[in-house]
Design a protein around this motif. Structure first.
Motif, mmCIF file in Angstrom:
data_model
loop_
_atom_site.group_PDB
_atom_site.id
_atom_site.type_symbol
_atom_site.label_atom_id
_atom_site.label_comp_id
_atom_site.label_asym_id
_atom_site.label_seq_id
_atom_site.Cartn_x
_atom_site.Cartn_y
_atom_site.Cartn_z
ATOM 1 N N LEU A 103 86.054 28.924 26.927
ATOM 2 C CA LEU A 103 84.845 29.735 26.738
ATOM 3 C C LEU A 103 85.179 31.097 26.114
ATOM 4 O O LEU A 103 84.476 31.582 25.228
ATOM 5 C CB LEU A 103 84.133 29.933 28.080
ATOM 6 N N THR A 104 86.265 31.701 26.608
ATOM 7 C CA THR A 104 86.671 33.008 26.077
ATOM 8 C C THR A 104 87.066 32.905 24.611
ATOM 9 O O THR A 104 86.708 33.771 23.790
ATOM 10 C CB THR A 104 87.848 33.572 26.893
ATOM 11 N N SER A 105 87.801 31.849 24.264
ATOM 12 C CA SER A 105 88.238 31.654 22.870
ATOM 13 C C SER A 105 87.054 31.423 21.942
ATOM 14 O O SER A 105 87.015 31.959 20.821
ATOM 15 C CB SER A 105 89.199 30.466 22.773
ATOM 16 N N ILE A 106 86.084 30.627 22.390
ATOM 17 C CA ILE A 106 84.897 30.358 21.565
ATOM 18 C C ILE A 106 84.165 31.663 21.268
ATOM 19 O O ILE A 106 83.787 31.936 20.120
ATOM 20 C CB ILE A 106 83.959 29.363 22.281
ATOM 21 N N PHE A 107 83.978 32.476 22.300
ATOM 22 C CA PHE A 107 83.296 33.758 22.105
ATOM 23 C C PHE A 107 84.099 34.665 21.165
ATOM 24 O O PHE A 107 83.537 35.270 20.234
ATOM 25 C CB PHE A 107 83.085 34.459 23.449
ATOM 26 N N PHE A 108 85.412 34.741 21.413
ATOM 27 C CA PHE A 108 86.264 35.639 20.618
ATOM 28 C C PHE A 108 86.235 35.261 19.137
ATOM 29 O O PHE A 108 86.044 36.114 18.260
ATOM 30 C CB PHE A 108 87.690 35.588 21.160
ATOM 31 N N HIS A 109 86.424 33.975 18.837
ATOM 32 C CA HIS A 109 86.479 33.541 17.437
ATOM 33 C C HIS A 109 85.111 33.610 16.757
ATOM 34 O O HIS A 109 85.036 33.708 15.531
ATOM 35 C CB HIS A 109 87.036 32.116 17.349
ATOM 36 N N VAL A 159 85.110 49.896 16.658
ATOM 37 C CA VAL A 159 84.152 49.821 17.772
ATOM 38 C C VAL A 159 83.690 48.389 17.995
ATOM 39 O O VAL A 159 83.616 47.910 19.139
ATOM 40 C CB VAL A 159 82.935 50.744 17.495
ATOM 41 N N HIS A 160 83.400 47.676 16.898
ATOM 42 C CA HIS A 160 82.919 46.301 17.013
ATOM 43 C C HIS A 160 83.932 45.408 17.713
ATOM 44 O O HIS A 160 83.595 44.685 18.672
ATOM 45 C CB HIS A 160 82.602 45.737 15.621
ATOM 46 N N ASN A 161 85.191 45.428 17.238
ATOM 47 C CA ASN A 161 86.207 44.536 17.802
ATOM 48 C C ASN A 161 86.590 44.913 19.234
ATOM 49 O O ASN A 161 86.880 44.042 20.056
ATOM 50 C CB ASN A 161 87.442 44.523 16.910
ATOM 51 N N LEU A 162 86.619 46.195 19.531
ATOM 52 C CA LEU A 162 86.898 46.605 20.909
ATOM 53 C C LEU A 162 85.790 46.134 21.849
ATOM 54 O O LEU A 162 86.061 45.712 22.986
ATOM 55 C CB LEU A 162 87.048 48.127 20.990
ATOM 56 N N LEU A 163 84.550 46.179 21.371
ATOM 57 C CA LEU A 163 83.430 45.692 22.178
ATOM 58 C C LEU A 163 83.543 44.183 22.389
ATOM 59 O O LEU A 163 83.299 43.679 23.496
ATOM 60 C CB LEU A 163 82.108 46.029 21.483
ATOM 61 N N VAL A 164 83.941 43.471 21.336
ATOM 62 C CA VAL A 164 84.134 42.017 21.446
ATOM 63 C C VAL A 164 85.223 41.697 22.483
ATOM 64 O O VAL A 164 85.065 40.796 23.313
ATOM 65 C CB VAL A 164 84.514 41.412 20.073
ATOM 66 N N ALA A 215 86.728 39.655 27.754
ATOM 67 C CA ALA A 215 87.367 39.804 29.056
ATOM 68 C C ALA A 215 86.361 39.527 30.182
ATOM 69 O O ALA A 215 86.686 38.893 31.194
ATOM 70 C CB ALA A 215 87.942 41.210 29.211
ATOM 71 N N ALA A 216 85.113 39.994 29.973
ATOM 72 C CA ALA A 216 84.068 39.753 30.972
ATOM 73 C C ALA A 216 83.730 38.265 31.059
ATOM 74 O O ALA A 216 83.502 37.728 32.148
ATOM 75 C CB ALA A 216 82.824 40.562 30.630
#
Length: 326
Positions: free
Chosen positions: A17-23, A35-40, A45-46
């Motif tokens: 799930l984390t990988s799907i969201f990240f990619h 800012v965008h990538n740090l927010l991602v 992590a959440a």
């Protein structure tokens, strides 16, 4: 095998799930610290944290018969601390992969070594616990009339920890200490333990050494030093009249105060050659009478509530008070 299956499935689901969201949302053309990538990264992590805790705590709350929201709130903090410690490592790996991909090849042996070190640590912890359980069983076997006493006390302590909403990790250690609370009796002379009459003053002084001996034994196991302190003080009284240190009220470790109630209750309803066994009702009256002197009032009240609830459910009382079937 089922534990390995569950752990493997948990890793696949949470990491997946984390990988799907990240990619889906991470933009490689932007700097890592944008800012965008740090927010991602923060949201990823959440996603990992909530998916892990919802699945894991959902199962554990079902096993422990607790409401999921209460169980999650009680235990989420410890998992969040662990996950937060790994989060910076993940950012470093992403940064290295973006700037110097080949550096990651040198990190692989390090991660493999860490994996096997952690696996060995878990194995040693399990071996330690199993060895301590053997000692505990030997103590119970030395006193036929109190066979399985430590197991019963541990069951009641587990119920108390749930009732008092103690975090899972701490509850685990307190329950383990409960099963080992009499381990120091392994060095008490055989002539004293099964004695069919009341102990003399000299014999009682020897018996009073068993919490100290228990702590001494458990201190040899670095994994269980916290439990050793609990075992040392499980005969302390809330008013300071107990032993071996004469501690009182909150000076006594919480785990020791919990074990004291369950231990005394089992002793009162168990058969002894030198005294008549109390009924459950009589034992509860005695615990209530000793609130504030021998027992922590809050823990004593919680324990009495647990027993009264169990008495209303005949199907569960056998597990909670197996001594009645001995």
């Amino acid at each position: 095998w089922y534990k390995n299956l569950f752990n493997t499935a948990l890793i696949i689901i949470t990491v997946g799930l984390t990988s799907i969201f990240f990619h889906r949302f991470y933009i490689n053309s932007l700097p890592l610290i944008s800012v965008h990538n740090l927010l991602v990264l923060a949201v990823a992590a959440a996603v990992y944290f909530f998916s892990e805790t919802f699945i894991l705590f959902g199962l554990l709350s079902f096993i422990n018969r607790e409401s999921f929201p209460a169980f999650w709130i009680k235990n989420a903090k410890s998992v969040w601390i662990e996950d937060s410690a790994l989060f910076p490592l993940g950012i470093i790996i992403i940064y290295l992969f973006q700037t110097s991909p080949w550096v990651n090849l040198f990190l692989v042996p390090t991660f493999v070594a860490i994996y096997f070190a952690l696996k060995r640590k878990v194995q040693l912890e399990e071996e330690t616990i199993n060895a301590l359980y053997v000692f505990s069983e030997e103590v119970d076997a030395k006193i036929p009339d109190t066979m399985q006493h430590s197991v019963r006390v541990a069951k009641w302590v587990r119920e108390l920890c749930n009732k008092l909403k103690i975090p899972e990790e701490k509850a685990y250690f307190v329950t383990l200490a409960a099963q080992l609370h009499d381990i120091g009796k392994i060095v008490v002379p055989d002539a004293i333990l099964p004695k069919p009459s009341s102990l003399t003053e000299e014999e009682f002084e020897k018996m009073k050494q068993h919490p100290l001996k228990g702590e001494e034994i458990l201190n040899h196991f670095s994994y269980f030093k916290e439990g050793a302190k609990i075992v040392r003080n499980h005969h302390e009284h809330f008013d300071g009249s107990g032993y071996p240190d004469g501690l009182k009220e909150k000076e006594i470790p919480l785990g020791s105060r919990i074990i004291a109630v369950a231990d005394a209750f089992d002793a009162m309803i168990s058969p002894r050659p030198y005294k008549k066994r109390m009924s459950v009702e009589e034992a509860l009256k005695e615990i209530k009478r000793c609130k504030g002197t021998q027992f922590d009032p809050d823990i004593a009240d919680a324990f009495c509530e647990i027993v009264m609830e169990k008495l209303k459910e005949p199907a569960k009382i056998k597990d909670f008070l197996p001594i009645l079937n001995d």
